[in-house]
Design a protein around this motif. Structure first.
Motif, PDB file in Angstrom:
ATOM      1  N   GLY A  88      45.411  34.911  27.345  1.00 34.08           N
ATOM      2  CA  GLY A  88      44.042  34.725  26.892  1.00 34.08           C
ATOM      3  C   GLY A  88      43.100  35.637  27.648  1.00 34.08           C
ATOM      4  O   GLY A  88      43.533  36.611  28.248  1.00 34.08           O
ATOM      5  N   SER A  89      41.805  35.335  27.611  1.00 30.21           N
ATOM      6  CA  SER A  89      40.707  36.073  28.260  1.00 30.21           C
ATOM      7  C   SER A  89      40.278  37.269  27.426  1.00 30.21           C
ATOM      8  O   SER A  89      41.013  37.744  26.559  1.00 30.21           O
ATOM      9  N   CYS A  90      39.097  37.778  27.748  1.00 30.89           N
ATOM     10  CA  CYS A  90      38.553  38.916  26.987  1.00 30.89           C
ATOM     11  C   CYS A  90      39.393  40.170  27.143  1.00 30.89           C
ATOM     12  O   CYS A  90      39.183  41.153  26.452  1.00 30.89           O
ATOM     13  N   THR A  91      40.369  40.162  28.046  1.00 33.74           N
ATOM     14  CA  THR A  91      41.254  41.314  28.186  1.00 33.74           C
ATOM     15  C   THR A  91      42.337  41.310  27.100  1.00 33.74           C
ATOM     16  O   THR A  91      42.639  42.328  26.501  1.00 33.74           O
ATOM     17  N   GLY A 146      25.188  39.309  30.715  1.00 31.69           N
ATOM     18  CA  GLY A 146      25.320  38.798  32.077  1.00 31.69           C
ATOM     19  C   GLY A 146      26.755  38.431  32.368  1.00 31.69           C
ATOM     20  O   GLY A 146      27.097  37.285  32.635  1.00 31.69           O
ATOM     21  N   ASP A 147      27.611  39.423  32.286  1.00 35.98           N
ATOM     22  CA  ASP A 147      29.040  39.230  32.526  1.00 35.98           C
ATOM     23  C   ASP A 147      29.643  40.605  32.751  1.00 35.98           C
ATOM     24  O   ASP A 147      29.425  41.516  31.955  1.00 35.98           O
ATOM     25  N   SER A 148      30.395  40.756  33.823  1.00 39.56           N
ATOM     26  CA  SER A 148      30.837  42.102  34.195  1.00 39.56           C
ATOM     27  C   SER A 148      31.759  42.753  33.163  1.00 39.56           C
ATOM     28  O   SER A 148      31.834  43.965  33.081  1.00 39.56           O
ATOM     29  N   HIS A 149      32.453  41.952  32.378  1.00 36.95           N
ATOM     30  CA  HIS A 149      33.387  42.552  31.424  1.00 36.95           C
ATOM     31  C   HIS A 149      32.747  43.054  30.145  1.00 36.95           C
ATOM     32  O   HIS A 149      33.426  43.361  29.163  1.00 36.95           O
ATOM     33  N   THR A 150      31.435  43.159  30.170  1.00 36.06           N
ATOM     34  CA  THR A 150      30.708  43.803  29.075  1.00 36.06           C
ATOM     35  C   THR A 150      31.219  45.227  28.860  1.00 36.06           C
ATOM     36  O   THR A 150      31.087  45.789  27.776  1.00 36.06           O
ATOM     37  N   SER A 175      44.846  37.895  31.981  1.00 33.98           N
ATOM     38  CA  SER A 175      43.420  38.099  32.250  1.00 33.98           C
ATOM     39  C   SER A 175      43.225  39.299  33.167  1.00 33.98           C
ATOM     40  O   SER A 175      44.113  40.143  33.304  1.00 33.98           O
ATOM     41  N   ASN A 176      42.100  39.373  33.824  1.00 32.06           N
ATOM     42  CA  ASN A 176      41.745  40.606  34.507  1.00 32.06           C
ATOM     43  C   ASN A 176      41.554  40.494  36.015  1.00 32.06           C
ATOM     44  O   ASN A 176      41.373  41.482  36.695  1.00 32.06           O
ATOM     45  N   ARG A 177      41.547  39.288  36.557  1.00 28.58           N
ATOM     46  CA  ARG A 177      41.285  39.155  37.988  1.00 28.58           C
ATOM     47  C   ARG A 177      42.280  38.231  38.653  1.00 28.58           C
ATOM     48  O   ARG A 177      42.569  37.149  38.140  1.00 28.58           O
ATOM     49  N   ASP A 202      31.044  30.113  25.987  1.00 26.94           N
ATOM     50  CA  ASP A 202      32.445  30.483  26.199  1.00 26.94           C
ATOM     51  C   ASP A 202      32.995  30.157  27.594  1.00 26.94           C
ATOM     52  O   ASP A 202      34.091  29.643  27.732  1.00 26.94           O
ATOM     53  N   HIS A 203      32.218  30.415  28.639  1.00 23.18           N
ATOM     54  CA  HIS A 203      32.761  30.319  29.994  1.00 23.18           C
ATOM     55  C   HIS A 203      33.141  28.895  30.394  1.00 23.18           C
ATOM     56  O   HIS A 203      34.111  28.674  31.109  1.00 23.18           O
ATOM     57  N   ASN A 204      32.303  27.995  29.977  1.00 17.18           N
ATOM     58  CA  ASN A 204      32.321  26.666  30.547  1.00 17.18           C
ATOM     59  C   ASN A 204      32.826  25.614  29.568  1.00 17.18           C
ATOM     60  O   ASN A 204      32.725  24.421  29.823  1.00 17.18           O
ATOM     61  N   GLY A 263      37.816  30.221  24.178  1.00 21.19           N
ATOM     62  CA  GLY A 263      36.960  30.159  25.361  1.00 21.19           C
ATOM     63  C   GLY A 263      37.565  30.985  26.474  1.00 21.19           C
ATOM     64  O   GLY A 263      38.654  31.541  26.330  1.00 21.19           O
ATOM     65  N   CYS A 264      36.865  31.034  27.604  1.00 22.98           N
ATOM     66  CA  CYS A 264      37.349  31.819  28.737  1.00 22.98           C
ATOM     67  C   CYS A 264      38.536  31.133  29.415  1.00 22.98           C
ATOM     68  O   CYS A 264      39.365  31.777  30.039  1.00 22.98           O
ATOM     69  N   SER A 265      38.571  29.823  29.322  1.00 16.47           N
ATOM     70  CA  SER A 265      39.714  29.054  29.772  1.00 16.47           C
ATOM     71  C   SER A 265      40.117  29.388  31.208  1.00 16.47           C
ATOM     72  O   SER A 265      39.270  29.547  32.070  1.00 16.47           O
ATOM     73  N   ALA A 266      41.405  29.521  31.440  1.00 10.03           N
ATOM     74  CA  ALA A 266      41.928  29.675  32.799  1.00 10.03           C
ATOM     75  C   ALA A 266      41.643  31.047  33.393  1.00 10.03           C
ATOM     76  O   ALA A 266      42.122  31.361  34.472  1.00 10.03           O
ATOM     77  N   CYS A 267      40.852  31.864  32.713  1.00  6.64           N
ATOM     78  CA  CYS A 267      40.512  33.163  33.311  1.00  6.64           C
ATOM     79  C   CYS A 267      39.704  32.981  34.578  1.00  6.64           C
ATOM     80  O   CYS A 267      39.815  33.762  35.504  1.00  6.64           O
ATOM     81  N   LEU A 268      38.866  31.951  34.627  1.00  9.77           N
ATOM     82  CA  LEU A 268      37.960  31.870  35.786  1.00  9.77           C
ATOM     83  C   LEU A 268      37.825  30.520  36.461  1.00  9.77           C
ATOM     84  O   LEU A 268      36.984  30.367  37.342  1.00  9.77           O
ATOM     85  N   VAL A 273      32.432  36.122  24.491  1.00  7.72           N
ATOM     86  CA  VAL A 273      31.371  37.048  24.119  1.00  7.72           C
ATOM     87  C   VAL A 273      31.885  38.471  23.843  1.00  7.72           C
ATOM     88  O   VAL A 273      31.452  39.119  22.893  1.00  7.72           O
ATOM     89  N   HIS A 274      32.857  38.930  24.619  1.00  8.76           N
ATOM     90  CA  HIS A 274      33.338  40.307  24.428  1.00  8.76           C
ATOM     91  C   HIS A 274      34.385  40.413  23.328  1.00  8.76           C
ATOM     92  O   HIS A 274      34.843  41.504  23.001  1.00  8.76           O
ATOM     93  N   VAL A 275      34.790  39.288  22.808  1.00  7.40           N
ATOM     94  CA  VAL A 275      35.692  39.327  21.661  1.00  7.40           C
ATOM     95  C   VAL A 275      34.867  39.276  20.377  1.00  7.40           C
ATOM     96  O   VAL A 275      35.125  40.007  19.424  1.00  7.40           O
TER      97      VAL A 275
HETATM   98  S1  SF4 Z   1      36.511  37.854  32.257  1.00 12.72           S
HETATM   99 FE1  SF4 Z   1      37.189  35.805  31.829  1.00 12.72          FE
HETATM  100  S2  SF4 Z   1      35.370  34.615  32.285  1.00 12.72           S
HETATM  101 FE2  SF4 Z   1      34.647  36.702  32.025  1.00 12.72          FE
HETATM  102  S3  SF4 Z   1      34.115  36.874  29.841  1.00 12.72           S
HETATM  103 FE3  SF4 Z   1      36.233  37.506  30.075  1.00 12.72          FE
HETATM  104  S4  SF4 Z   1      37.400  35.694  29.631  1.00 12.72           S
HETATM  105 FE4  SF4 Z   1      35.346  35.021  30.095  1.00 12.72          FE
END
Ligand code: SF4
Lengths: 202, 466
Positions: free
Chosen positions: B344-347, B127-131, B427-429, B62-64, B405-410, B108-110
């Motif tokens: 987008g993003s897992c948020t 291995g991702d803080s938004h778990t 997104s979240n950050r 997802d991230h990459n 995918g995670c796309s422009a979140c990171l 992954v969190h979706v």
């Molecule tokens: S915070 Fe962004 S990079 Fe991390 S899992 Fe969620 S969408 Fe992906």
């Protein structure tokens, strides 16, 4: 097995900025490696170089200032917040730091640091400010056994907390995986009553 | 003895306690992805061991990954190598992989919740803080580093010290145009980006109870932005109804058994928390961030703080933040010109988020100065959007619906916001450089993002609601 830590005496690199997140420590675009080595050259990448160009170092950023050296990084409150990327700890270790001093560490970063032989030392806000006021020639002395940090020139010192288990690990260069692997029997015993329902998805 | 929700789950998962040290803590579910797992697999290979419980680990890419033309080989070499390493490692260790092209692939969190893998009472790591997202189901879910990924792969356990416990209660009724993203940005603006460091946070209260599962996930997702070890919400009828019938949800007798257990998962009336906060939903407006940490949020009709009005923790960072953002103290944020809109993003990339945006933009057009990217959280979300005709609505509005995918979140894959450009993002950050070198991020809800997409400037969604 990591290097053993005990007494660290060194100059330090001050970074008096609060809330330094792991995206600053190592930007996401450098996370593409599949090994742990070589992240040090991109530590604080976007604070170190203009336009992402190594030929354009940003002069007032402390890592570009040859007067500041040493294996201790001293940073403002809430260091290592944000993303869980362990690459941040790898980058700090790879650059050559084995201690980070701050008045507050983000949880995941603290764990990641400890798992990579980096000692996070939490000091009071007041003590942190004292360190920031020191000159580049000052020395810090950290004694892991006694759990103390001392300013060489003034003798001012403070004690810091560390989990006793983690302390033993750092002092002996053990890692958690060795320990957990030695617990396999116990883990299997624990699993017994629940294995059936857990070992399948759902 | 009365216990909190957290303690009930925690106690059940302690395998053994080390004297004066952390506990050996059992993990029920482990999610992995391409970026934080390769070094962990290398570690296993070095030790010559296999994944201990491969059936409890689920992998996705997802991230990459690119979010256009996913059927083609990944162009960027290092990204491709990471994804290939994941495939190789999963195959060698018998781990289920929902990689690119798989109908279950996604952030992954979706995908965990949407497949019914995430369930109440579980311990879940990745291995991702938004778990922390998965805590919305009443589970203990938290992000870990790669060494810890290696621990879980090799022993299904972690060494954990019990965090302190915090409860954040939001009572009252949300006002029109205010959604769960606004709740969490509001809480962040009150307690700061380090306000919950060292704590496991339970979100409670009538306003939280009234939320759908997807909206609850948005809140737990961003508990990490407060520094929390994890965020959680006690399961209830809304939770059970969401899980029922999903791919990996229990069925028949197993369902009844689990449900009986799930119904015991709540904080007892006299359970004690180390810290409590109370907020009133009626005080919350649509929120937006102006700075470079997620605690730097203001009501969308507010003004950018000055040194005197900002919270203590943000004071030092304010100047540097505003310089980076190209914004000025004392100015309103409404009307700020936007270049990009990222939904987008897992948020905020679940089907409800996309529906919310589609509802608003139906029959409208995006402003000519903005580029709008909508990135579904998963293949299933994408398919659902197409089935409901949401893709058509977006197309007519000039929005681009990309692939999951995670796309422009990171700013790790190809989707980056260019230097100096303003992006209103769900997104979240909003850290410096998070969405690309020099990118300027304004975090907001999908509704506020949609409004900005249509006007080209930061806008108050409530103007359309009356
Ligand atoms: S915070 Fe962004 S990079 Fe991390 S899992 Fe969620 S969408 Fe992906």
């Amino acid at each position: 097995m990591a290097k053993k830590l005990d007494i660290i005496q060194s100059h330090f690199v001050p970074l008096p900025v609060e809330n330094i997140d792991t995206d600053q420590i190592i930007p996401a675009r450098f996370l593409k490696a599949t090994t742990k080595e070589g992240f040090g050259k991109n530590l604080f990448r976007d604070w170190r170089y203009r336009n992402n160009d190594e030929a354009q170092p940003i002069k007032d950023f402390v890592l570009n200032n040859p007067l500041y050296t040493g294996s201790i990084l001293v940073a403002g409150k809430n260091f290592g917040c944000g993303s869980s990327r362990e690459h941040a700890a790898w980058a700090i270790a790879d650059y050559g730091f084995n201690v980070v001093v701050s008045s507050f560490f983000a949880d995941i970063f603290k764990n990641n640091a400890l798992n990579n032989g980096i000692l996070p030392v939490t000091v009071s806000e007041r003590f942190l400010q004292q360190i920031f006021e020191l000159s580049n020639e000052a020395l810090l002395r950290i004694n892991l056994f006694d759990q103390t940090i001392m300013i060489g020139s003034t003798g001012a010192s403070e004690s810091f907390d560390i989990n006793p288990y983690k302390k033993t690990c750092l002092m002996n260069g053990y890692d958690d995986i060795d320990y957990l692997l030695s617990m396999k029997d116990k883990i299997q015993q624990y699993e017994m009553p629940i294995t059936k329902s857990l070992n399948q998805l759902g | 003895m009365s216990k909190t929700l957290f303690e009930k789950i925690w106690d059940k998962h302690v395998v053994s306690a080390i004297k004066d040290g952390p506990s050996v803590f059992y993990i029920d579910r482990h999610f992995i992805h391409e970026v934080t797992s390769p070094q962990a697999f290398n570690g296993l290979n070095k030790r010559g061991i296999k994944v201990f419980r491969p059936q409890q680990t689920i992998a996705t890419a997802d991230h990459n990954v690119p979010t256009l033309n996913q059927h083609l080989p990944i162009q960027e070499e290092q990204s491709r190598m990471q994804v290939e390493a994941l495939i190789k490692n999963c195959t060698a260790h018998g781990v289920e992989l929902y990689g690119l092209g798989h109908p279950y692939q996604g952030i992954v969190h979706v995908i965990g919740p949407e497949l019914g893998i995430t369930q109440p009472g579980m311990t879940i790591v990745c291995g991702d803080s938004h778990t922390s997202t998965h805590g919305a189901f009443g589970s203990i879910a938290f992000g870990i580093g790669t060494s810890e990924v290696e621990m879980v792969l090799s022993t299904q356990c972690l060494l954990q010290t019990k965090p302190k416990l915090m409860r954040i209660t939001v009572d009252g009724i949300l006002k029109k145009g205010v959604v769960s993203k606004d709740i969490v940005l509001y809480i962040l603006s009150k307690i700061s980006a380090s306000g919950a460091t060292g704590y496991a946070v339970e979100f409670a209260g009538a306003a939280i109870r009234s939320l759908s599962m997807e909206a609850r996930m948005t809140i737990c997702n961003m508990s990490i932005e407060m520094g929390a070890r994890c965020g959680m919400i006690a399961p209830d009828e809304t939770t059970y109804a969401y899980i029922k019938g999903r791919k990996f949800a229990p069925e028949g007798v197993e369902w009844d058994k689990k449900l009986t257990y799930w119904k015991t998962l709540f904080s007892d009336v006299d359970a004690v928390f180390d810290k409590e906060y109370h907020f009133d939903a009626a005080d919350i407006s649509p929120m937006i961030t102006f700075g470079t940490n997620p605690g730097m949020g203001i009501p969308i009709t507010g003004t950018i703080p000055t040194k005197d009005t900002v919270t203590e923790t943000d004071r030092n960072g304010l100047e540097q933040s505003l310089r980076y953002m190209g914004l000025e103290s004392g100015n309103p944020i409404l009307g700020q010109k936007i270049d990009y809109v990222f939904i987008g993003s897992c948020t905020n990339s679940r089907i409800e988020d996309l529906r919310m945006v589609a509802n608003f933009v139906k029959g409208k057009r995006k402003a000519s100065n903005v580029e709008v990217w909508v990135v579904p959280g998963s293949k299933q979300v994408e398919q659902q959007a197409i089935q409901e005709g949401i893709d058509k609505i977006f197309e007519e509005a000039g929005f681009i619906l990309r692939q999951p995918g995670c796309s422009a979140c990171l700013g790790m894959n190809e989707d980056k916001i260019p230097q100096g450009k303003y992006c209103i993002s769900t997104s979240n950050r909003n850290f410096e450089g998070r969405q690309g070198v020099g990118a300027r991020t304004l975090l907001a809800s999908p509704l506020s993002a949609a409004a900005a997409a249509v006007t080209g400037v930061v806008s108050d969604i409530r103007e359309w609601l009356n």
